[in-house]
Write a protein that holds these residues in place. Structure first.
Motif, PDB file in Angstrom:
ATOM      1  N   ILE A 123     149.431  46.505  81.958  1.00 22.43           N
ATOM      2  CA  ILE A 123     149.070  45.223  81.354  1.00 22.43           C
ATOM      3  C   ILE A 123     149.812  45.061  80.037  1.00 22.43           C
ATOM      4  N   THR A 124     150.462  43.924  79.862  1.00 23.72           N
ATOM      5  CA  THR A 124     151.192  43.668  78.618  1.00 23.72           C
ATOM      6  C   THR A 124     150.370  42.887  77.605  1.00 23.72           C
ATOM      7  N   GLY A 125     149.286  42.257  78.044  1.00 23.18           N
ATOM      8  CA  GLY A 125     148.448  41.508  77.125  1.00 23.18           C
ATOM      9  C   GLY A 125     147.291  40.840  77.835  1.00 23.18           C
ATOM     10  N   TYR A 126     146.408  40.272  77.026  1.00 21.53           N
ATOM     11  CA  TYR A 126     145.205  39.612  77.520  1.00 21.53           C
ATOM     12  C   TYR A 126     145.144  38.201  76.923  1.00 21.53           C
ATOM     13  N   VAL A 127     144.632  37.260  77.696  1.00 25.11           N
ATOM     14  CA  VAL A 127     144.483  35.882  77.215  1.00 25.11           C
ATOM     15  C   VAL A 127     143.052  35.435  77.450  1.00 25.11           C
ATOM     16  N   VAL A 128     142.472  34.792  76.422  1.00 24.75           N
ATOM     17  CA  VAL A 128     141.118  34.256  76.495  1.00 24.75           C
ATOM     18  C   VAL A 128     141.131  32.807  76.034  1.00 24.75           C
ATOM     19  N   ARG A 129     139.987  32.141  76.184  1.00 25.70           N
ATOM     20  CA  ARG A 129     139.948  30.703  75.899  1.00 25.70           C
ATOM     21  C   ARG A 129     139.597  30.386  74.449  1.00 25.70           C
ATOM     22  N   THR A 130     138.785  31.212  73.804  1.00 23.80           N
ATOM     23  CA  THR A 130     138.284  30.880  72.468  1.00 23.80           C
ATOM     24  C   THR A 130     138.369  32.088  71.537  1.00 23.80           C
ATOM     25  N   ASP A 131     138.257  31.813  70.250  1.00 25.45           N
ATOM     26  CA  ASP A 131     138.227  32.892  69.263  1.00 25.45           C
ATOM     27  C   ASP A 131     137.004  33.782  69.461  1.00 25.45           C
ATOM     28  N   ALA A 132     135.891  33.177  69.883  1.00 23.57           N
ATOM     29  CA  ALA A 132     134.686  33.974  70.133  1.00 23.57           C
ATOM     30  C   ALA A 132     134.911  34.965  71.265  1.00 23.57           C
ATOM     31  N   ARG A 133     135.584  34.530  72.316  1.00 32.32           N
ATOM     32  CA  ARG A 133     135.896  35.445  73.422  1.00 32.32           C
ATOM     33  C   ARG A 133     136.900  36.508  72.969  1.00 32.32           C
ATOM     34  N   LYS A 134     137.816  36.146  72.098  1.00 33.10           N
ATOM     35  CA  LYS A 134     138.765  37.135  71.573  1.00 33.10           C
ATOM     36  C   LYS A 134     138.026  38.235  70.834  1.00 33.10           C
ATOM     37  N   ALA A 135     137.044  37.864  70.013  1.00 32.77           N
ATOM     38  CA  ALA A 135     136.257  38.856  69.291  1.00 32.77           C
ATOM     39  C   ALA A 135     135.469  39.739  70.260  1.00 32.77           C
ATOM     40  N   GLN A 136     134.880  39.120  71.284  1.00 27.11           N
ATOM     41  CA  GLN A 136     134.128  39.886  72.281  1.00 27.11           C
ATOM     42  C   GLN A 136     135.049  40.848  73.023  1.00 27.11           C
TER      43      GLN A 136
END
Length: 228
Positions: free
Chosen positions: A183-196
């Motif tokens: 895996i080269t990276g992860y993508v999420v929808r919101t800053d809250a999900r990024k923190a989680q």
């Protein structure tokens, strides 16, 4: 002009519910649907579609059935994610209810799969469709996959091209399992999900992962929402 990766180096992406990541990271691999078992805490797939993938043969080596592979798309905002978001918006009974906000993209590339020596096949569209073709030859990717459609914002069928939805669902299928170290990276929808997600990764001992917020990779419909 911005250069685009060649098909042999194209980005691929698998999405899963964030609840599933602790088990995936602990196992060190994504597993095919036919073997996933208890690794999947929250299943966002449609029962009927998953059943058809267990019966749909892959017509080139290493063969087997579509469910024997870990699926990756070549583009975000897939028709599958659209269905998930719409079912959440509409409160459709008997379906996964959480929408696309909790989904995390796990991003890699064709050349990383090739370089790791993993066995794979690619499809030219929705693997559940009988007309979909497969190949295991990287040299075929340039003509097998509709790359302009992968880059398009809208993929709906139109009278002059009623096959766009099927083709937008082209996949790279990795046989049996996919190591998370590819895996080269992860993508999420919101800053809250990024923190989680950051907490989940740190709990798994991963401290240097690339995580990005990309709302345009999602639909994000809310329950009962009406959009013009």
């Amino acid at each position: 002009m911005v250069s685009r990766p060649t098909p042999e180096r194209a980005r691929i992406m698998h999405f899963t519910h964030i609840d599933n990541l602790p088990n995936i990271l602990a196992t060190g691999r994504l597993l095919a649907d036919s073997a996933v078992g208890a690794q999947l805490r929250t299943d966002v797939g449609a029962v009927g579609i998953k059943a058809s993938r267990r019966e749909r043969p892959v017509t080139c080596p290493p063969g087997g059935f579509v469910a024997d592979y870990v699926p990756f798309y070549f583009a975000p905002r897939s028709p599958m994610m659209y269905r998930i978001s719409c079912e959440h918006r509409d409160g459709k009974a008997g379906c996964y209810p959480g929408g696309d906000d909790p989904l995390v993209y796990l991003v890699s590339s064709v050349d990383r799969v090739q370089g790791a020596g993993l066995r794979w096949v690619a499809s030219d569209g929705n693997c559940a469709a009988g007309v979909t073709a497969f190949t295991g030859n990287v040299d075929d990717l340039g003509k097998l996959v509709d790359w302009p459609l992968m880059r398009a914002t809208y993929w709906n069928n139109v009278p002059e091209d009623p096959d766009r939805i099927r083709r937008r669902m082209a996949e790279l299928l990795v046989h049996r399992e996919f190591p998370v170290n590819l895996i080269t990276g992860y993508v999420v929808r919101t800053d809250a999900r990024k923190a989680q997600l950051g907490h989940v990764l740190r709990s798994a001992g991963i401290i240097d992962a690339y995580v990005d917020v990309r709302q345009h990779w999602y639909y994000g419909y809310q329950r009962g929402e009406v959009r013009e």
